[in-house]
Scaffold this motif. Structure first.
Motif, PDB file in Angstrom:
ATOM      1  N   SER A   1       0.814   3.999  -2.832  1.00 57.05           N
ATOM      2  CA  SER A   1       0.604   5.401  -2.523  1.00 57.05           C
ATOM      3  C   SER A   1       1.707   6.264  -3.115  1.00 57.05           C
ATOM      4  N   SER A   2       2.954   5.795  -2.989  1.00 57.10           N
ATOM      5  CA  SER A   2       4.082   6.544  -3.540  1.00 57.10           C
ATOM      6  C   SER A   2       3.989   6.626  -5.066  1.00 57.10           C
TER       7      SER A   2
ATOM      8  N   GLN B   1       1.265   9.075  -6.048  1.00 55.49           N
ATOM      9  CA  GLN B   1       1.706  10.459  -5.864  1.00 55.49           C
ATOM     10  C   GLN B   1       2.642  10.880  -6.992  1.00 55.49           C
TER      11      GLN B   1
ATOM     12  N   GLU C   1       2.729  10.282   4.353  1.00 54.41           N
ATOM     13  CA  GLU C   1       3.173   9.372   3.298  1.00 54.41           C
ATOM     14  C   GLU C   1       4.358   9.947   2.530  1.00 54.41           C
TER      15      GLU C   1
ATOM     16  N   GLY D   1      -1.488  12.421   3.676  1.00 49.17           N
ATOM     17  CA  GLY D   1      -0.612  12.665   2.540  1.00 49.17           C
ATOM     18  C   GLY D   1       0.742  13.203   2.966  1.00 49.17           C
TER      19      GLY D   1
ATOM     20  N   LEU E   1       0.831  -1.209   0.000  1.00 48.93           N
ATOM     21  CA  LEU E   1       0.000   0.000   0.000  1.00 48.93           C
ATOM     22  C   LEU E   1       0.861   1.253   0.000  1.00 48.93           C
ATOM     23  N   ARG E   2       1.959   1.203   0.771  1.00 48.52           N
ATOM     24  CA  ARG E   2       2.880   2.338   0.783  1.00 48.52           C
ATOM     25  C   ARG E   2       3.477   2.562  -0.611  1.00 48.52           C
TER      26      ARG E   2
END
Length: 391
Positions: free
Chosen positions: A180-181, A184, A359, A356, A176-177
């Protein structure tokens, strides 16, 4: 590391029941009468302890000072895939991976892997099923004197499934990380592309129209009505150009690509002061903010989100932003004199801005702390390792 004796009622209670049962068996082997008085209270207690010991859901083992098993309950036998008879009389090392020391005591079996589990008395170890199949265990251990000898009662739990689930959750969290990266990064690339398209294509078109309008004014001579219409058109074009620049800057400030992080932050500060009327100080050195695109973009977006939150929620009158390098790390502090953030605010499901920020910081292997400053106000402290991101 010294192993602490168990102080928890649950583990100690089961251990003492096992020791009571063990004591009864030892007395029976030596031929000593275990009754205390005619009412047979000791026998009743022993039978009660024996039933609890045999029916306990947790595995219980008792071992002597030479690390030999003198007692095991059916739950322990099931855990290791053998019978109770096979366990009793066997060395402890047959069922629990032994430490390197040849004369290891039962306490030593749970010291190498350290603390584990939810209780302070839980220690990690490695169990060995039939066929030497290893699996993860946790153990609580109590030592007690019985007829001049030390007896160690060990309560074991098979945690292999729990650890498997934890590893699976950790992998999911990492994925998930990474997602997310990646999202972004994609979002930033799309913002950059749209901003350039707006500035280079639409911006130039509007500027060209305004120039043509000026030429038209000279060519038409100038009746009052024509001048009024042309003036209105020129004003609308100027408004459109201003709005276009603002939208493009919000998507991706050109200063970030052309001048670097320091000038992008200056522009962000100036825009914040102009739009919201909140005083804002930027304390930074241009030379310390010469970073690559990844770090510069992340820091700019973090500061941008922080200022957005302050404008929306803080009711502040002054903001101070301090950025400086120290030993290969960039330290960022953002403070305001507003109402102060509450713990409940940070836990809200809709607080996606804070999520956000975290993260972006974690993507750079940094640390972030958000807390209420000395009343009133909120303080954000960020530490980012930027040694590999300098230019």
């Amino acid at each position: 590391m010294k192993l602490q004796r168990s102080g928890r009622p649950r583990g100690r209670g089961l251990a003492m029941l096992a020791l009571g049962f063990l004591g009864g068996r030892l007395l029976a082997r030596t031929g000593t009468n275990g009754s205390n008085g005619a009412d047979g209270t000791a026998d009743t207690t022993a039978r009660h302890s024996r039933r609890i010991f045999h029916n306990a859901g947790e595995a219980i083992i008792a071992a002597d000072d030479s690390s030999r098993i003198v007692l095991a309950n059916p739950a322990a036998a099931r855990m290791f895939g053998v019978s109770v008879q096979e366990m009793e009389g066997s060395p402890l090392a047959r069922f629990i991976r032994a430490p390197h020391a040849m004369d290891a005591k039962p306490l030593d079996y749970f010291q190498a892997d350290g603390r584990a589990g939810r209780r302070g008395t839980d220690y990690a170890g490695t169990g060995l099923r039939a066929g030497d199949e290893p699996f993860a265990i946790e153990g609580s251990i109590v030592d007690t004197q019985q007829n001049g000898s030390t007896v160690y009662t060990i309560i074991l739990r098979d945690v292999s499934e729990r650890q498997r689930v934890q590893r699976k959750l950790a992998r999911s969290h990492d994925q998930l990380r990474q997602l997310s990266s990646a999202l972004q990064t994609i979002r930033e690339e799309e913002r950059t592309h749209i901003a350039r398209e707006l500035h280079d294509d639409l911006g130039q078109l509007l500027a060209s129209l305004r120039m043509d309008l000026s030429l038209l004014t000279e060519a038409c001579g100038g009746t009052p009505e024509a001048l009024r219409l042309i003036g209105g058109m020129d004003g609308n074009l100027l408004t459109a150009i201003t709005s276009l620049r603002r939208i493009a800057t919000n998507l991706r400030p050109r200063a970030l690509d052309e001048g670097g992080l320091f000038f992008a932050l200056q522009g962000l500060r100036d825009d914040f002061v102009e739009r919201h009327g909140i005083a804002c100080d930027l304390l930074a050195d241009e030379n310390e903010l010469r970073l690559d695109d990844q770090a510069s973009t992340a820091i700019f977006r973090i500061v941008q989100e922080a200022l957005t939150n302050i404008a929306r929620h803080a009711h502040a009158t002054r903001v101070t932003m301090n950025l400086y390098r120290l030993n290969g790390e960039l330290l960022v502090t953002i403070r305001d004199d507003g109402r102060g953030i509450r713990e409940a605010d940070m836990e809200k499901a809709e607080s996606l801005g804070l999520v956000g920020m975290r993260e972006r910081v974690w993507a750079l292997n940094g640390e972030i702390t958000i807390s209420a400053d000395e009343a009133p106000g909120t303080r954000i402290d960020i530490m980012l390792p930027v040694k590999d991101h300098t230019v």
